[in-house]
Write an enzyme that holds these catalytic residues in place. Structure first.
Site, mmCIF file in Angstrom:
data_model
loop_
_atom_site.group_PDB
_atom_site.id
_atom_site.type_symbol
_atom_site.label_atom_id
_atom_site.label_comp_id
_atom_site.label_asym_id
_atom_site.label_seq_id
_atom_site.Cartn_x
_atom_site.Cartn_y
_atom_site.Cartn_z
ATOM 1 N N CYS A 1 0.782 -1.145 0.125
ATOM 2 C CA CYS A 1 0.054 -0.188 0.111
ATOM 3 C C CYS A 1 0.891 1.318 0.056
ATOM 4 O O CYS A 1 0.178 2.342 0.138
ATOM 5 C CB CYS A 1 -0.839 -0.117 1.132
ATOM 6 S SG CYS A 1 -1.886 -1.392 1.030
ATOM 7 N N HIS B 1 -3.550 7.068 2.540
ATOM 8 C CA HIS B 1 -3.829 5.620 2.209
ATOM 9 C C HIS B 1 -5.295 5.250 2.720
ATOM 10 O O HIS B 1 -5.382 5.405 3.736
ATOM 11 C CB HIS B 1 -2.793 4.655 2.642
ATOM 12 C CG HIS B 1 -3.352 3.063 2.315
ATOM 13 N ND1 HIS B 1 -3.926 2.764 1.203
ATOM 14 C CD2 HIS B 1 -3.178 1.851 3.072
ATOM 15 C CE1 HIS B 1 -4.111 1.494 1.186
ATOM 16 N NE2 HIS B 1 -3.790 0.903 2.310
ATOM 17 N N ASN C 1 -10.115 -0.500 0.214
ATOM 18 C CA ASN C 1 -8.956 -0.482 0.246
ATOM 19 C C ASN C 1 -8.286 -0.957 -1.003
ATOM 20 O O ASN C 1 -8.432 -2.262 -1.085
ATOM 21 C CB ASN C 1 -8.229 -1.269 1.404
ATOM 22 C CG ASN C 1 -6.755 -1.299 1.672
ATOM 23 O OD1 ASN C 1 -6.196 -0.936 0.634
ATOM 24 N ND2 ASN C 1 -6.134 -1.682 2.732
HETATM 25 C C1 LIG Z 1 -10.019 -5.340 10.584
HETATM 26 C C2 LIG Z 1 -10.460 -4.173 11.234
HETATM 27 C C3 LIG Z 1 -11.538 -3.119 10.676
HETATM 28 C C4 LIG Z 1 -11.107 -4.985 12.767
HETATM 29 O O1 LIG Z 1 -11.756 -3.993 13.696
HETATM 30 P P1 LIG Z 1 -11.162 -4.212 15.029
HETATM 31 O O2 LIG Z 1 -11.947 -3.396 15.655
HETATM 32 O O3 LIG Z 1 -9.613 -4.472 15.193
HETATM 33 O O4 LIG Z 1 -11.897 -5.795 15.093
HETATM 34 P P2 LIG Z 1 -11.167 -6.973 16.111
HETATM 35 O O5 LIG Z 1 -10.575 -7.910 15.198
HETATM 36 O O6 LIG Z 1 -10.655 -6.397 17.330
HETATM 37 O O7 LIG Z 1 -12.684 -7.661 16.664
HETATM 38 C C5 LIG Z 1 -13.623 -6.884 17.495
HETATM 39 C C6 LIG Z 1 -14.870 -7.653 17.733
HETATM 40 O O8 LIG Z 1 -15.286 -7.584 16.306
HETATM 41 C C7 LIG Z 1 -15.701 -9.011 15.935
HETATM 42 N N1 LIG Z 1 -15.394 -9.035 14.488
HETATM 43 C C8 LIG Z 1 -14.301 -9.355 13.983
HETATM 44 N N2 LIG Z 1 -14.410 -9.097 12.564
HETATM 45 C C9 LIG Z 1 -15.834 -8.959 12.284
HETATM 46 C C10 LIG Z 1 -16.610 -8.641 11.182
HETATM 47 N N3 LIG Z 1 -16.117 -8.828 10.003
HETATM 48 N N4 LIG Z 1 -17.893 -8.435 11.504
HETATM 49 C C11 LIG Z 1 -18.405 -8.450 12.600
HETATM 50 N N5 LIG Z 1 -17.744 -8.746 13.605
HETATM 51 C C12 LIG Z 1 -16.433 -8.631 13.625
HETATM 52 C C13 LIG Z 1 -14.566 -9.964 16.605
HETATM 53 O O9 LIG Z 1 -14.966 -11.223 16.802
HETATM 54 C C14 LIG Z 1 -14.514 -9.048 17.947
HETATM 55 O O10 LIG Z 1 -15.504 -9.463 18.800
HETATM 56 P P3 LIG Z 1 -15.485 -9.656 20.529
HETATM 57 O O11 LIG Z 1 -15.036 -8.239 20.801
HETATM 58 O O12 LIG Z 1 -16.847 -10.424 20.971
HETATM 59 O O13 LIG Z 1 -14.384 -10.550 20.621
HETATM 60 C C15 LIG Z 1 -9.428 -3.122 12.049
HETATM 61 O O14 LIG Z 1 -8.516 -4.100 12.696
HETATM 62 C C16 LIG Z 1 -8.536 -2.541 11.007
HETATM 63 O O15 LIG Z 1 -9.156 -1.796 10.224
HETATM 64 N N6 LIG Z 1 -7.165 -2.895 10.853
HETATM 65 C C17 LIG Z 1 -6.445 -2.303 9.931
HETATM 66 C C18 LIG Z 1 -6.677 -2.739 8.502
HETATM 67 C C19 LIG Z 1 -5.969 -1.984 7.451
HETATM 68 O O16 LIG Z 1 -6.080 -0.912 7.367
HETATM 69 N N7 LIG Z 1 -5.080 -2.979 6.777
HETATM 70 C C20 LIG Z 1 -4.434 -2.718 5.617
HETATM 71 C C21 LIG Z 1 -3.169 -1.844 5.957
HETATM 72 S S1 LIG Z 1 -2.504 -1.385 4.550
#
Ligand SMILES: CC(C)(COP(=O)(O)OP(=O)(O)OC[C@H]1O[C@@H](n2cnc3c(N)ncnc32)[C@H](O)[C@@H]1OP(=O)(O)O)[C@@H](O)C(=O)NCCC(=O)NCCS
EC number: 2.3.1.180
Length: 333
Positions: free
Chosen positions: A122, A258, A289
């Site tokens: 990215c 980004h 993304n």
């Molecule tokens: C992917 C992302 C949106 C997930 O959000 P998050 O708040 O970190 O989510 P988590 O993995 O901590 O999970 C939080 C909760 O949501 C749940 N969850 C995870 N994915 C889920 C989904 N797709 N739908 C619903 N619930 C979801 C989890 O089970 C967890 O539940 P719990 O609290 O009961 O255990 C976030 O981590 C993110 O944006 N990360 C960076 C991504 C990125 O930019 N990547 C590319 C970089 S180039």
């Protein structure tokens, strides 16, 4: 004493034109919910994403790049024959060799332009832009095309809750050429290979070929670790790019980070204390993304909608798999 003549390049370089291509198929969150247990509300609130585009069979990496590049060349007011370099940043071109850049350079009608692909996730657009600036200033090309292009739908595991909703497809391109004043600032870039496991391809292609895994390889990530890194470390890099350009956040007109996640964007805006007058790209909402394509696509949209204008001062920062990053201040085309 050296007998070699010094090369004669332009005093400075600038972005002269931008173009984008978004695949015709718009994919709303409802389609993602067919394969993962989630909700439209969760995806919107956690990532900001409402829709993304997925490419069809005809919308290949080369085809999307050619469309975006044609627009960028027209926007720059030059012809394809004037282009001396084509840099394509992608991680989703499925032919290892030759580089897709050579096919694009030929089909666009360049005059045998130097052409090569780079892989910088990215941050790929910023890496390409930095190389292009060097080529223009060094004099090995007068005009260089920088393309960021991805078909991430080919590398998405639609059953993976952590990534299924994130990725999209598209191409963005800019023409970099000569300038009489600085219009692309110093790049602050780097890599943190000790964190290479946080965003990666699940398994090497060879594991799939030899039947060690049944699922086609896909991009996987440790969402929270990437999120924390982006929020804490990338705001520092963005500030370093402002410092390197000799400006402060109040001098900025536009911020084009980004397009990974709208919460990361919000957090960076806050940490950098960007004044309300700064236009912030939020293309992630309808484009998802698109990795290397995300910054030029967002730039093109801001200019097309009139939210940003030619001559505006913009901070661009890309970051992702590697982990790698690149930030610089540019004058918009
Ligand atoms: C992917 C992302 C949106 C997930 O959000 P998050 O708040 O970190 O989510 P988590 O993995 O901590 O999970 C939080 C909760 O949501 C749940 N969850 C995870 N994915 C889920 C989904 N797709 N739908 C619903 N619930 C979801 C989890 O089970 C967890 O539940 P719990 O609290 O009961 O255990 C976030 O981590 C993110 O944006 N990360 C960076 C991504 C990125 O930019 N990547 C590319 C970089 S180039």
């Amino acid at each position: 004493m050296s007998k070699i003549k010094p090369s004669k390049g332009a005093p400075y370089a600038r972005i002269l034109g931008v173009g984008g291509y978004r695949p015709t198929r718009v994919v709303p969150n409802e389609v993602i919910l067919e394969t993962i247990d989630s909700s439209d509300e969760w995806i919107r609130s956690r990532s900001g994403i409402e829709t993304r585009h997925w490419a069809n069979d005809e919308e290949t990496v080369a085809a999307m790049s050619i469309e975006a590049s044609g627009k960028a060349i027209a926007d720059a007011g030059i012809t394809a024959e004037q282009i001396g370099g084509v840099i394509v940043s992608t991680v989703s071109h499925f032919k290892q060799t030759p580089a897709v850049a050579t096919e694009i350079a030929d089909k666009l009608g360049t005059n045998k332009a130097a052409a090569f692909d780079i892989s910088a996730g990215c941050a790929g657009f910023g890496y390409g832009l930095t190389l292009a600036k060097g080529m223009v200033v060094e004099g090995s090309a007068e005009y260089v095309l920088v393309i960021g292009v991805e078909r991430l739908s080919d590398l998405t595991d639609l059953e993976d809750r952590a990534t299924a909703f994130l990725f999209g497809d598209g191409a963005g391109a800019v023409v970099v050429g000569p300038s009489n004043e600085p219009a692309i600032g110093p790049t602050v870039w780097g890599s943190e290979g000790d964190k290479s496991e946080t965003i990666k391809q699940t398994v090497p292609w060879t594991d799939y070929r030899t039947g060690q895994v049944e699922k086609f390889p896909a991009i996987t990530q440790e969402g929270q670790a990437v999120f924390r890194w982006a929020v804490f470390e990338m705001a520092k890099v963005a500030q370093q790019a402002l410092d390197a350009a000799g400006i402060s956040s109040s001098d900025l007109d536009v911020f084009i980070p980004h397009q990974a996640n709208e919460r990361i964007i919000d957090s960076m805006v806050k940490t950098l204390k960007l004044p309300g007058s700064v236009t912030v790209a939020r293309d992630v909402r309808t484009t998802g993304n698109t990795s290397a394509a995300s910054i030029p696509l967002a730039m093109e949209r801001l200019l097309a909608t009139g939210e940003a204008k030619s001559g505006d001062t913009a901070l661009v920062i890309g970051f992702g798999a590697g982990l790698v990053y690149a930030a610089t201040v540019v004058t918009l085309p």
